[in-house]
Design a protein around this motif. Structure first.
Motif, PDB file in Angstrom:
ATOM      1  N   LYS A 166      41.307  21.845  -7.520  1.00  0.00           N
ATOM      2  CA  LYS A 166      42.293  22.863  -7.131  1.00  0.00           C
ATOM      3  C   LYS A 166      42.364  22.985  -5.622  1.00  0.00           C
ATOM      4  N   ASP A 167      41.215  23.295  -5.037  1.00  0.00           N
ATOM      5  CA  ASP A 167      41.154  23.464  -3.582  1.00  0.00           C
ATOM      6  C   ASP A 167      40.681  22.181  -2.926  1.00  0.00           C
ATOM      7  N   LYS A 168      41.098  22.034  -1.667  1.00  0.00           N
ATOM      8  CA  LYS A 168      40.764  20.805  -0.951  1.00  0.00           C
ATOM      9  C   LYS A 168      40.344  21.165   0.470  1.00  0.00           C
ATOM     10  N   LEU A 169      39.261  20.526   0.934  1.00  0.00           N
ATOM     11  CA  LEU A 169      38.773  20.709   2.296  1.00  0.00           C
ATOM     12  C   LEU A 169      38.835  19.350   2.975  1.00  0.00           C
ATOM     13  N   GLU A 170      39.545  19.267   4.106  1.00  0.00           N
ATOM     14  CA  GLU A 170      39.650  17.997   4.829  1.00  0.00           C
ATOM     15  C   GLU A 170      39.005  18.152   6.195  1.00  0.00           C
ATOM     16  N   LEU A 171      38.045  17.268   6.493  1.00  0.00           N
ATOM     17  CA  LEU A 171      37.344  17.283   7.773  1.00  0.00           C
ATOM     18  C   LEU A 171      37.715  16.031   8.550  1.00  0.00           C
ATOM     19  N   ASN A 172      38.199  16.217   9.777  1.00  0.00           N
ATOM     20  CA  ASN A 172      38.526  15.086  10.638  1.00  0.00           C
ATOM     21  C   ASN A 172      37.251  14.694  11.368  1.00  0.00           C
ATOM     22  N   MET A 173      36.627  13.583  10.958  1.00  0.00           N
ATOM     23  CA  MET A 173      35.336  13.195  11.498  1.00  0.00           C
ATOM     24  C   MET A 173      35.406  12.646  12.921  1.00  0.00           C
ATOM     25  N   SER A 174      36.606  12.475  13.468  1.00  0.00           N
ATOM     26  CA  SER A 174      36.692  12.075  14.874  1.00  0.00           C
ATOM     27  C   SER A 174      36.668  13.313  15.769  1.00  0.00           C
ATOM     28  N   ASP A 175      36.650  14.502  15.172  1.00  0.00           N
ATOM     29  CA  ASP A 175      36.538  15.764  15.892  1.00  0.00           C
ATOM     30  C   ASP A 175      35.154  15.833  16.555  1.00  0.00           C
ATOM     31  N   ALA A 176      35.063  16.412  17.739  1.00  0.00           N
ATOM     32  CA  ALA A 176      33.797  16.505  18.489  1.00  0.00           C
ATOM     33  C   ALA A 176      32.713  17.236  17.702  1.00  0.00           C
ATOM     34  N   THR A 177      33.092  18.096  16.771  1.00  0.00           N
ATOM     35  CA  THR A 177      32.119  18.827  15.945  1.00  0.00           C
ATOM     36  C   THR A 177      31.223  17.871  15.172  1.00  0.00           C
ATOM     37  N   TYR A 178      31.756  16.716  14.801  1.00  0.00           N
ATOM     38  CA  TYR A 178      31.017  15.763  13.968  1.00  0.00           C
ATOM     39  C   TYR A 178      30.624  14.515  14.763  1.00  0.00           C
ATOM     40  N   ASP A 179      30.459  14.687  16.074  1.00  0.00           N
ATOM     41  CA  ASP A 179      30.133  13.571  16.965  1.00  0.00           C
ATOM     42  C   ASP A 179      28.955  12.723  16.490  1.00  0.00           C
ATOM     43  N   ALA A 180      27.945  13.374  15.947  1.00  0.00           N
ATOM     44  CA  ALA A 180      26.738  12.659  15.525  1.00  0.00           C
ATOM     45  C   ALA A 180      27.028  11.634  14.433  1.00  0.00           C
ATOM     46  N   LEU A 181      28.091  11.843  13.658  1.00  0.00           N
ATOM     47  CA  LEU A 181      28.410  10.933  12.560  1.00  0.00           C
ATOM     48  C   LEU A 181      29.280   9.770  13.002  1.00  0.00           C
ATOM     49  N   GLY A 182      29.997   9.927  14.113  1.00  0.00           N
ATOM     50  CA  GLY A 182      30.856   8.855  14.609  1.00  0.00           C
ATOM     51  C   GLY A 182      30.013   7.650  14.988  1.00  0.00           C
ATOM     52  N   GLY A 183      30.364   6.494  14.503  1.00  0.00           N
ATOM     53  CA  GLY A 183      29.611   5.285  14.815  1.00  0.00           C
ATOM     54  C   GLY A 183      28.451   5.036  13.870  1.00  0.00           C
ATOM     55  N   MET A 184      28.287   5.877  12.853  1.00  0.00           N
ATOM     56  CA  MET A 184      27.218   5.636  11.874  1.00  0.00           C
ATOM     57  C   MET A 184      27.469   4.298  11.194  1.00  0.00           C
ATOM     58  N   ASN A 185      26.407   3.535  11.009  1.00  0.00           N
ATOM     59  CA  ASN A 185      26.497   2.217  10.409  1.00  0.00           C
ATOM     60  C   ASN A 185      25.805   2.270   9.053  1.00  0.00           C
ATOM     61  N   LEU A 186      26.556   2.045   7.988  1.00  0.00           N
ATOM     62  CA  LEU A 186      25.981   2.022   6.645  1.00  0.00           C
ATOM     63  C   LEU A 186      25.872   0.565   6.220  1.00  0.00           C
ATOM     64  N   LEU A 187      24.632   0.063   6.199  1.00  0.00           N
ATOM     65  CA  LEU A 187      24.376  -1.344   5.913  1.00  0.00           C
ATOM     66  C   LEU A 187      24.613  -1.651   4.436  1.00  0.00           C
ATOM     67  N   ALA A 188      24.845  -2.914   4.137  1.00  0.00           N
ATOM     68  CA  ALA A 188      25.084  -3.352   2.753  1.00  0.00           C
ATOM     69  C   ALA A 188      23.886  -2.991   1.881  1.00  0.00           C
ATOM     70  N   GLY A 189      24.153  -2.281   0.780  1.00  0.00           N
ATOM     71  CA  GLY A 189      23.102  -1.897  -0.150  1.00  0.00           C
ATOM     72  C   GLY A 189      22.350  -0.635   0.209  1.00  0.00           C
ATOM     73  N   ASP A 190      22.617  -0.054   1.373  1.00  0.00           N
ATOM     74  CA  ASP A 190      21.874   1.118   1.825  1.00  0.00           C
ATOM     75  C   ASP A 190      22.516   2.416   1.378  1.00  0.00           C
ATOM     76  N   ILE A 191      21.697   3.478   1.394  1.00  0.00           N
ATOM     77  CA  ILE A 191      22.132   4.838   1.104  1.00  0.00           C
ATOM     78  C   ILE A 191      21.842   5.687   2.331  1.00  0.00           C
ATOM     79  N   ARG A 192      22.805   6.508   2.748  1.00  0.00           N
ATOM     80  CA  ARG A 192      22.612   7.406   3.894  1.00  0.00           C
ATOM     81  C   ARG A 192      23.038   8.807   3.533  1.00  0.00           C
ATOM     82  N   ARG A 193      22.322   9.782   4.107  1.00  0.00           N
ATOM     83  CA  ARG A 193      22.667  11.179   3.926  1.00  0.00           C
ATOM     84  C   ARG A 193      23.451  11.660   5.153  1.00  0.00           C
ATOM     85  N   ILE A 194      24.575  12.326   4.899  1.00  0.00           N
ATOM     86  CA  ILE A 194      25.372  12.951   5.952  1.00  0.00           C
ATOM     87  C   ILE A 194      25.272  14.435   5.738  1.00  0.00           C
ATOM     88  N   LEU A 195      24.937  15.165   6.782  1.00  0.00           N
ATOM     89  CA  LEU A 195      24.843  16.625   6.688  1.00  0.00           C
ATOM     90  C   LEU A 195      25.938  17.231   7.525  1.00  0.00           C
TER      91      LEU A 195
END
Length: 195
Positions: A166-195
């Motif tokens: 019903k409801d939808k939340l959209e986060l623009n990850m290029s926003d400075a608020t989420y700077d730490a996530l920009g450039g994250m590299n998820l390798l083949a077969g790996d699992i990563r946690r995003i907070l």
């Protein structure tokens, strides 16, 4: 600072160039290392024999350029395998003392360059992201992502859409608020946690 290698054939060997644009001669050592990234993003490395490097150590004079030849000699993997190539300055004083000159105390800052190496696998060269878990942790949203594809994926600019139908939340990850996530590299077969 990224290079892709084939598991065999001409593409299994690549040449890197070291350029000394400083004013002093430097001594260098080169290592190939395995690369593993934990769920929380901590990277661990270990020496590997999957590459031959020539030369392993060298000196480079000011203004001089030298080549380093790196060859993959390991087995052909099913999916892309990540490695690191580390070029490290050695704590060696290559300056000759002049007659009558006395030793002085000094602090040396040594450099280390770290490059990403990827050996191509047999699997199709596409990432495949899967949501493993989505939960609220205090005021944060914890997202567990898995890359079950055959190659790594680099998060440059993307949007994250969370919906309950019903409801939808959209986060623009290029926003400075989420700077730490920009450039994250998820390798083949790996699992990563995003907070």
């Amino acid at each position: 600072m990224t290079a892709e290698f084939d598991a065999k054939g001409r593409g299994a060997t690549q040449t890197f160039q070291v350029d000394n644009n400083g004013d002093k001669e430097v001594a260098l050592e080169i290592d190939a290392l395995t690369r593993k990234v934990e769920v929380e993003g901590k990277e661990t490395r270990e020496k590997t024999k999957d590459f031959t490097i020539y030369p392993l150590q060298l000196t480079v004079k000011p203004g001089e350029k030298k080549n380093i030849r790196v060859s993959y000699v390991g087995n052909e993997p099913e999916k892309e395998v990540p490695y690191r190539l580390v070029v490290r300055q050695l704590p060696v004083n290559l300056e000759k003392k002049k007659p009558g000159e006395t030793a002085q105390s000094q602090i040396n800052f040594l450099f280390e360059y770290v490059a990403s190496l990827y050996v191509k696998g047999k699997a199709p060269a596409t990432p495949k992201l899967e949501l493993q878990e989505l939960k609220k942790e205090g005021n944060n949203l914890s997202i567990l992502l898995k890359n079950s594809g055959g190659v790594h994926v680099l998060f440059k600019s993307y949007n994250l859409i969370v919906s309950d139908g019903k409801d939808k939340l959209e986060l623009n990850m290029s926003d400075a608020t989420y700077d730490a996530l920009g450039g994250m590299n998820l390798l083949a077969g790996d699992i990563r946690r995003i907070l």
